[in-house]
Design an enzyme around this catalytic site. Structure first.
Site, short mmCIF file in Angstrom:
data_model
loop_
_atom_site.label_atom_id
_atom_site.label_comp_id
_atom_site.label_asym_id
_atom_site.label_seq_id
_atom_site.Cartn_x
_atom_site.Cartn_y
_atom_site.Cartn_z
N LYS A 52 0.96 -1.38 -0.16
CA LYS A 52 0.05 -0.08 0.12
C LYS A 52 0.94 1.11 0.05
O LYS A 52 1.55 1.69 1.00
CB LYS A 52 -0.97 0.07 1.35
CG LYS A 52 -2.04 1.02 0.90
CD LYS A 52 -2.74 1.52 2.09
CE LYS A 52 -1.70 2.99 2.84
NZ LYS A 52 -1.74 4.00 1.77
N GLY A 112 6.36 4.97 8.73
CA GLY A 112 5.74 6.30 8.74
C GLY A 112 5.76 6.97 10.06
O GLY A 112 6.88 6.69 11.06
N SER A 113 4.71 7.58 10.44
CA SER A 113 4.47 8.17 11.62
C SER A 113 4.65 7.37 12.98
O SER A 113 4.04 6.26 12.75
CB SER A 113 3.59 9.19 11.65
OG SER A 113 2.43 8.40 11.79
N THR A 114 5.05 7.75 14.05
CA THR A 114 4.79 7.05 15.28
C THR A 114 3.38 6.76 15.65
O THR A 114 3.04 5.77 16.20
CB THR A 114 5.76 7.47 16.44
OG1 THR A 114 7.04 7.56 15.98
CG2 THR A 114 5.67 6.96 17.76
N GLY A 172 2.15 4.00 13.65
CA GLY A 172 2.77 2.77 13.90
C GLY A 172 2.02 2.21 15.00
O GLY A 172 1.86 0.91 15.16
N CYS A 217 13.26 10.46 8.20
CA CYS A 217 13.11 9.93 9.26
C CYS A 217 14.29 10.21 10.29
O CYS A 217 14.39 10.27 11.49
CB CYS A 217 12.67 8.54 9.39
SG CYS A 217 13.85 7.41 8.49
N GLU A 275 8.88 15.76 16.00
CA GLU A 275 9.72 15.73 14.92
C GLU A 275 8.85 16.55 13.82
O GLU A 275 7.47 16.63 13.74
CB GLU A 275 9.18 14.16 14.40
CG GLU A 275 9.81 14.03 12.97
CD GLU A 275 9.49 12.31 12.42
OE1 GLU A 275 8.20 12.04 12.46
OE2 GLU A 275 10.57 11.88 11.95
N1 LIG Z 1 9.42 7.71 9.49
C1 LIG Z 1 9.22 8.07 8.26
O1 LIG Z 1 10.16 7.85 7.47
C2 LIG Z 1 8.22 8.94 8.14
C3 LIG Z 1 7.34 9.80 8.95
N2 LIG Z 1 6.41 10.65 8.90
C4 LIG Z 1 5.85 11.45 9.96
O2 LIG Z 1 4.55 11.25 10.12
C5 LIG Z 1 3.95 12.69 9.71
C6 LIG Z 1 2.47 12.53 9.10
O3 LIG Z 1 2.68 12.18 7.82
P1 LIG Z 1 1.64 11.12 7.17
O4 LIG Z 1 1.54 11.09 5.84
O5 LIG Z 1 0.36 11.40 7.79
O6 LIG Z 1 2.32 9.66 7.77
P2 LIG Z 1 1.50 8.29 8.29
O7 LIG Z 1 2.46 7.53 9.05
O8 LIG Z 1 0.01 8.61 8.36
O9 LIG Z 1 1.47 7.64 6.62
C7 LIG Z 1 2.52 6.62 6.34
C8 LIG Z 1 1.59 5.63 5.63
O10 LIG Z 1 0.84 5.17 6.59
C9 LIG Z 1 -0.55 4.85 6.08
N3 LIG Z 1 -1.51 4.85 7.21
C10 LIG Z 1 -2.11 6.01 7.79
N4 LIG Z 1 -2.89 5.84 8.69
C11 LIG Z 1 -2.94 4.49 8.74
C12 LIG Z 1 -3.77 3.59 9.69
N5 LIG Z 1 -4.52 3.84 10.55
N6 LIG Z 1 -3.27 2.23 9.27
C13 LIG Z 1 -2.27 1.75 8.62
N7 LIG Z 1 -1.67 2.81 7.57
C14 LIG Z 1 -1.93 3.75 7.95
C15 LIG Z 1 -0.45 6.21 5.16
O11 LIG Z 1 -1.66 5.77 3.96
C16 LIG Z 1 0.94 5.83 4.62
O12 LIG Z 1 0.98 4.95 3.34
C17 LIG Z 1 4.84 13.54 8.99
O13 LIG Z 1 4.84 14.79 9.27
C18 LIG Z 1 6.24 12.94 9.63
O14 LIG Z 1 6.59 13.59 10.93
C19 LIG Z 1 5.57 10.52 7.68
C20 LIG Z 1 6.36 9.75 6.55
C21 LIG Z 1 7.36 8.91 6.74
N1 BAL Z 2 16.15 7.79 5.06
C1 BAL Z 2 15.81 6.51 5.61
C2 BAL Z 2 14.21 6.19 5.24
C3 BAL Z 2 13.32 7.14 5.77
O1 BAL Z 2 13.62 8.44 6.03
O2 BAL Z 2 12.21 6.87 5.87
#
Ligand SMILES: NC(=O)C1=CN([C@@H]2O[C@H](COP(=O)(O)OP(=O)(O)OC[C@H]3O[C@@H](n4cnc5c(N)ncnc54)[C@H](O)[C@@H]3O)[C@@H](O)[C@H]2O)C=CC1
Ligand code: BAL
Length: 505
Positions: free
Chosen positions: A194, A247-249, A252, A304, A401
């Protein structure tokens, strides 16, 4: 019925790329079972709509999982040799390399990052990642264990865990796709992918290459969907054996909860960070300023491991900061199709507003904004490199973050003070330090609470070195041989070739 397609003309080569905008299931693009909803893909540099793709439903996830389960039981899983898996993964890597420019341009249109970086780094690394795991595919082996020299022995099998849900973010749409699928395919798992609703286009284009490479139907399936629909359905699905997430904590936690409330599927989480980057007085200051800027500004801070909290030793503070600010002001943040771009726009209006909310909070809470921090006129979600000094641990910009090009700088006197500041966070993903004192490097690297520590560099990763977080930055590891463990299930087989048991025993 086949799914609709869209034709997108990319600016640099002027090529028109055809992208299917439906679901990819069983090696075919198909419409949704029941969803009429679509997801709009926006170019963040211009705010124009590039395409609309299907917003898959929970029923679509069910269909994709059924396809993945059937393939796991018949053409993939334990039914295919490691040699064959390696051959197909190598072929996929070759096809991605062939189409690198086209894929990079599509990535830039939807994500905003400079096309040069998308092609040479994101895609270059993705190709290497696939080749690295292709190398593992025929080397997945258990252990032979001596339990009794005369009548018994035991061995282990490292079986593919099964059907995997993979939920990826928008900051590295191609690279996170490769990090997720490569180890899963290498060990024999099947996949329901996804992509993020913000950046689904390249995952759909890559799905075409899955067919061309020759993977059997159902091995890789792609369902563009909203997180709260498709992501939630994958996490709570009773026939999924593992979910891998970046993705976000906040999300997670939801995934882990859904897994625990459904079938206790295995979960790996690669989450947020607020990574510390420490500059000691003996460091090569010119190099340290470059690494500090790369640490926070690479991918426009949407990383991240972004080194978003910089700690600079008092004795070199003024000299270091003047060089840092002057270099930050020389970087060009513009449309990713511009050759001069070091950084592009941030991915979305939501992300842009979040970043400016934090810039406002930094100013309100008394930090000093020494460069950037102002909105530009005109279209596009551009955020200039922004540096705050005089940041203290109680400020939101120190703790949260931001996921944008916003650096918080704090002065320190002693090594102990730097370590204490660095570890003062709920996260534990990355950390960096610069020093010419080898003993100090070793001492501090040992003390930093992070899954990755960079010494005299920052943010450089290799496919053979594990990556992941501690504390609230995640569970499990990607990359390296460690990632294989996330996708395998260890079976112990106890074999008796002579021991008798008395009855009654
Ligand atoms: N660790 C990383 O690489 C990332 C961190 N983030 C952080 O998250 C913040 C918000 O960004 P978002 O795009 O809203 O992140 P998100 O964590 O909501 O999105 C990442 C993925 O999770 C999916 N997702 C969203 N809600 C879900 C749920 N309930 N169950 C399963 N999957 C779900 C989304 O569709 C997307 O594919 C950013 O500002 C950043 O701080 C965002 C993207 C990557
Ligand atoms: N740079 C490592 C992967 C990430 O930011 O999500």
């Amino acid at each position: 019925m086949s799914a609709p397609t869209v034709e997108i003309t990319v600016p640099k080569t002027g090529k028109t790329i055809k992208v299917s905008t439906g679901l990819f299931i069983n090696n075919e693009f198909v419409p949704s079972v029941d969803s009429k909803e679509t997801i709009q893909c926006i170019n963040p540099a211009t705010e124009d709509v590039i395409a609309s793709v299907v917003a898959g439903s929970a029923a679509d996830i069910d269909r994709a999982v059924a396809a993945a389960r059937a393939a796991f039981k018949t053409t993939w899983g334990k039914n295919v040799t490691g040699f064959e898996r390696a051959r197909l993964i190598h072929k996929l890597a070759d096809l991605i390399e062939r189409d690198a420019q086209e894929l990079a341009e599509l990535e830039t249109l939807n994500n905003g990052k400079p096309v040069r970086i998308a092609r040479d780094f994101d895609i270059g690394d993705s190709v290497q990642c696939l080749r690295y795991y292709a190398g593992w595919a025929d080397k997945i082996a258990g252990q032979s264990l001596e339990v009794d020299n005369k009548t018994k022995f035991a061995f282990t099998r490292h079986d593919p865990i099964g059907v995997c849900g993979q939920i990826i973010p928008w900051n590295y749409p191609i690279q996170m796709w490769a990090w997720k699928i490569a180890p899963a395919l290498a060990v024999g798992c099947t996949i329901v992918m996804k992509p993020s609703e913000l950046t689904p286009l390249t995952a759909l284009k890559l799905s075409e290459l899955i067919v061309e490479a020759g993977f059997p139907p159902g091995v890789v399936n792609t369902v563009p969907s909203l997180g709260s629909v498709g992501g939630a359905a994958l996490s709570s699905h009773m026939d999924i054996d593992k979910v891998a997430f970046t993705g976000s904590t906040v999300t997670g936690r939801k995934i882990m909860e859904a897994a625990s409330k459904s079938n206790l599927k295995k979960v790996s989480l690669e989450l947020g960070g607020k990574s510390p980057h420490i500059i000691f007085e003996s460091a090569d200051l010119d190099q340290a300023t470059n690494w500090a800027l790369l640490g926070i500004l690479y991918n426009t801070g949407q990383d991240c491991t972004a080194g978003s909290r910089l700690f600079v030793q008092e004795s070199i503070y003024d000299k270091f900061m003047s060089a840092l600010v002057s270099k930050a002001q020389q970087l060009v943040v513009t449309d990713g199709f511009d050759e001069k771009a070091s950084g592009g726009p941030v991915v979305s209006k939501i992300q842009y507003d979040k970043i400016f909310k934090y810039i406002g909070l930094g100013k309100e809470q008394g930090a000093k904004c020494v460069t950037g921090g102002e909105k530009r006129p005109g279209k596009g979600y551009f955020v200039d490199p922004t540096i705050f000094t005089d940041v203290t641990a109680d400020m939101k910009i120190f703790q949260d973050e931001i996921f944008g090009p916003v650096l918080s700088v704090t002065k320190f006197k002693t090594e102990e003070e730097a370590i204490s500041h660095a570890n003062n966070t709920a996260y534990g993903l990355g950390a960096g330090l610069h020093s010419n004192d080898a003993n100090q490097c070793m001492r501090v690297a040992n003390e930093l609470e992070a899954g990755t520590v960079w010494v005299n560099q920052y943010n450089i990763l290799y496919n053979n070195v594990p990556f992941g977080g501690k504390k609230q930055s995640g569970i499990g590891r990607e990359l390296g041989s460690y990632a294989l463990e996330e996708y395998t299930s260890v079976k112990a087989v106890h074999w008796n070739f002579g021991e008798k048991v008395d009855f009654p025993f």
